[in-house]
Design a protein around this motif. Structure first.
Motif, mmCIF file in Angstrom:
data_model
loop_
_atom_site.group_PDB
_atom_site.id
_atom_site.type_symbol
_atom_site.label_atom_id
_atom_site.label_comp_id
_atom_site.label_asym_id
_atom_site.label_seq_id
_atom_site.Cartn_x
_atom_site.Cartn_y
_atom_site.Cartn_z
ATOM 1 N N ILE A 132 0.846 -1.194 0.000
ATOM 2 C CA ILE A 132 0.000 0.000 0.000
ATOM 3 C C ILE A 132 0.881 1.244 0.000
ATOM 4 O O ILE A 132 1.835 1.359 0.781
ATOM 5 N N GLY A 133 0.549 2.163 -0.897
ATOM 6 C CA GLY A 133 1.178 3.482 -0.950
ATOM 7 C C GLY A 133 0.109 4.485 -1.316
ATOM 8 O O GLY A 133 -1.056 4.133 -1.506
ATOM 9 N N ILE A 134 0.472 5.724 -1.451
ATOM 10 C CA ILE A 134 -0.535 6.759 -1.707
ATOM 11 C C ILE A 134 -1.280 6.516 -3.013
ATOM 12 O O ILE A 134 -2.489 6.719 -3.092
ATOM 13 N N ASN A 135 -0.596 6.021 -4.041
ATOM 14 C CA ASN A 135 -1.268 5.809 -5.327
ATOM 15 C C ASN A 135 -2.308 4.706 -5.254
ATOM 16 O O ASN A 135 -3.352 4.774 -5.923
ATOM 17 N N SER A 136 -2.051 3.687 -4.448
ATOM 18 C CA SER A 136 -3.008 2.576 -4.355
ATOM 19 C C SER A 136 -4.266 2.967 -3.591
ATOM 20 O O SER A 136 -5.271 2.262 -3.642
ATOM 21 N N LEU A 137 -4.227 4.092 -2.874
ATOM 22 C CA LEU A 137 -5.406 4.538 -2.127
ATOM 23 C C LEU A 137 -6.324 5.426 -2.959
ATOM 24 O O LEU A 137 -7.468 5.667 -2.575
ATOM 25 N N LYS A 138 -5.830 5.909 -4.071
ATOM 26 C CA LYS A 138 -6.620 6.850 -4.877
ATOM 27 C C LYS A 138 -7.816 6.154 -5.509
ATOM 28 O O LYS A 138 -7.774 4.973 -5.838
ATOM 29 N N GLY A 139 -8.893 6.910 -5.640
ATOM 30 C CA GLY A 139 -10.141 6.361 -6.155
ATOM 31 C C GLY A 139 -11.204 6.259 -5.083
ATOM 32 O O GLY A 139 -12.399 6.199 -5.374
ATOM 33 N N LYS A 140 -10.783 6.261 -3.819
ATOM 34 C CA LYS A 140 -11.691 6.254 -2.677
ATOM 35 C C LYS A 140 -11.170 7.255 -1.638
ATOM 36 O O LYS A 140 -9.965 7.500 -1.564
ATOM 37 N N PRO A 141 -12.075 7.791 -0.827
ATOM 38 C CA PRO A 141 -11.592 8.546 0.334
ATOM 39 C C PRO A 141 -10.843 7.601 1.274
ATOM 40 O O PRO A 141 -11.042 6.386 1.243
ATOM 41 N N THR A 142 -10.000 8.169 2.128
ATOM 42 C CA THR A 142 -9.190 7.363 3.035
ATOM 43 C C THR A 142 -9.152 7.997 4.410
ATOM 44 O O THR A 142 -9.046 9.217 4.537
ATOM 45 N N LEU A 143 -9.245 7.152 5.432
ATOM 46 C CA LEU A 143 -8.973 7.576 6.801
ATOM 47 C C LEU A 143 -7.732 6.837 7.272
ATOM 48 O O LEU A 143 -7.700 5.602 7.278
ATOM 49 N N ILE A 144 -6.694 7.595 7.648
ATOM 50 C CA ILE A 144 -5.466 7.002 8.173
ATOM 51 C C ILE A 144 -5.386 7.320 9.654
ATOM 52 O O ILE A 144 -5.381 8.490 10.052
ATOM 53 N N ASN A 145 -5.325 6.276 10.478
ATOM 54 C CA ASN A 145 -5.242 6.425 11.924
ATOM 55 C C ASN A 145 -3.837 6.069 12.397
ATOM 56 O O ASN A 145 -3.308 5.011 12.052
ATOM 57 N N PHE A 146 -3.227 6.959 13.175
ATOM 58 C CA PHE A 146 -1.907 6.703 13.757
ATOM 59 C C PHE A 146 -2.098 6.385 15.240
ATOM 60 O O PHE A 146 -2.735 7.152 15.970
ATOM 61 N N TRP A 147 -1.511 5.288 15.713
ATOM 62 C CA TRP A 147 -1.747 4.802 17.060
ATOM 63 C C TRP A 147 -0.524 4.046 17.578
ATOM 64 O O TRP A 147 0.427 3.809 16.840
ATOM 65 N N ASN A 201 -5.721 11.336 13.245
ATOM 66 C CA ASN A 201 -6.545 10.799 12.164
ATOM 67 C C ASN A 201 -6.510 11.748 10.979
ATOM 68 O O ASN A 201 -6.824 12.938 11.129
ATOM 69 N N ILE A 202 -6.114 11.231 9.830
ATOM 70 C CA ILE A 202 -5.952 12.050 8.628
ATOM 71 C C ILE A 202 -6.954 11.609 7.571
ATOM 72 O O ILE A 202 -7.045 10.420 7.247
ATOM 73 N N PHE A 203 -7.711 12.565 7.050
ATOM 74 C CA PHE A 203 -8.744 12.315 6.055
ATOM 75 C C PHE A 203 -8.239 12.725 4.669
ATOM 76 O O PHE A 203 -7.851 13.883 4.477
ATOM 77 N N LEU A 204 -8.242 11.795 3.741
ATOM 78 C CA LEU A 204 -7.820 12.074 2.366
ATOM 79 C C LEU A 204 -9.015 11.980 1.436
ATOM 80 O O LEU A 204 -9.905 11.139 1.624
ATOM 81 N N ILE A 233 -5.490 13.690 -1.442
ATOM 82 C CA ILE A 233 -5.230 15.022 -0.900
ATOM 83 C C ILE A 233 -5.749 15.110 0.536
ATOM 84 O O ILE A 233 -6.868 14.673 0.832
ATOM 85 N N VAL A 234 -4.947 15.685 1.425
ATOM 86 C CA VAL A 234 -5.344 15.818 2.826
ATOM 87 C C VAL A 234 -6.408 16.906 2.951
ATOM 88 O O VAL A 234 -6.164 18.069 2.624
ATOM 89 N N ILE A 235 -7.579 16.516 3.414
ATOM 90 C CA ILE A 235 -8.695 17.441 3.563
ATOM 91 C C ILE A 235 -8.897 17.859 5.011
ATOM 92 O O ILE A 235 -9.298 18.981 5.301
ATOM 93 N N LYS A 236 -8.594 16.960 5.921
ATOM 94 C CA LYS A 236 -8.898 17.209 7.329
ATOM 95 C C LYS A 236 -7.921 16.407 8.187
ATOM 96 O O LYS A 236 -7.578 15.270 7.840
ATOM 97 N N ILE A 237 -7.465 16.990 9.285
ATOM 98 C CA ILE A 237 -6.612 16.289 10.238
ATOM 99 C C ILE A 237 -7.171 16.520 11.637
ATOM 100 O O ILE A 237 -7.416 17.660 12.044
ATOM 101 N N GLU A 238 -7.398 15.447 12.348
ATOM 102 C CA GLU A 238 -7.911 15.519 13.711
ATOM 103 C C GLU A 238 -7.004 14.710 14.632
ATOM 104 O O GLU A 238 -6.262 13.840 14.170
#
Length: 248
Positions: free
Chosen positions: A121-136, A206-209, A214-219
């Protein structure tokens, strides 16, 4: 010491704007208090969070979000809400910290990783859908507490969104932890080089793509809320769910 600095900054901010007018704060309970009392309430909240977490070994940052609700010739009254960020004091915090402004409205610089199930998985493989990335990480109490809520969001949105979880910890440690904890995101571990490179030393984040990466929101974490008895508990994640639905 950090708490004293935070409270002092709050008082200075409130007393430096519109000089000559006394500042008051409307509390959650509806009473009106001066800035000194507000600072005490904030300090008490920090101690209450520590007691809920059943440990003193945590870092707590409270960001004030003030909104002016009334103005008279000699006073200003604000309502407020708090962004509460809780981190583990065992995690080393460097001079630099993760700055959301450096990433918003840009493609997220996610490198290529191998997941627990051996997917690449890399950034290109995530394109086509929104993404939520959680760091923990495994001893981060708010990270653990929000996992059931994040699972619920994933259950509702199913495969319409990419759900990725990343930890800096070794794969073996993360795998062992997740044997006893349900966390239904695609899991990536051993990412310390990456998290250090973006100065991420406080968790959760939590990062919303959007569909283009593209990063739209970071919480930080799912916001805590107060129950009927004014006790703090994990929220239901409705803000996260709404944000992801807007990206579909």
């Amino acid at each position: 010491m950090k708490l004293s600095i935070i409270v002092l900054m709050t008082i200075n901010t409130l007393t430096s704007v519109a000089f000559g007018q006394t500042r008051y704060i409307k509390t959650i309970e509806g009473s009106i208090v001066d800035t000194s009392t507000y600072a005490k309430l904030k300090a008490e909240k920090v101690e209450k969070i520590k007691s809920i977490m059943q440990t003193k070994d945590i870092k707590i940052t409270i960001k004030d979000n003030f909104k002016e609700i009334r103005r008279t010739p000699d006073s200003l009254i604000y309502s407020y809400n708090w962004d509460i960020k809780i981190g583990d004091s065992k995690v080393k915090e460097e001079d630099k910290s993760f700055e959301p402004e450096d990433y918003l409205n840009k493609e997220f610089p996610l490198p290529t990783f191998t997941t627990f199930d051996n997917r690449t998985i890399g950034i290109n493989s995530l394109k086509g859908k929104p993404t939520l990335i959680n760091f923990w990480f495994t001893t981060c109490k708010p990270c653990i507490e929000e996992m059931p809520v994040l699972n619920g969001i994933k259950t509702q949105l199913k495969d319409s969104v990419n759900f990725i979880a990343i930890t800096f910890e070794p794969t073996e440690k993360a795998r062992a932890f997740l044997k006893n904890r349900k966390f239904n995101f695609i899991q990536i571990a051993n990412a310390k080089k990456f998290t250090d490179s973006i100065n991420m030393f406080s968790f959760p984040v939590n990062i919303f793509l959007d569909k283009n990466g593209i990063v739209i929101k970071i919480e930080s974490g799912i916001p805590y809320i107060f129950d009927d008895k004014k006790r703090m508990k994990m929220g239901d994640g409705k803000e996260f769910l709404a944000a992801l639905r807007e990206l579909l």
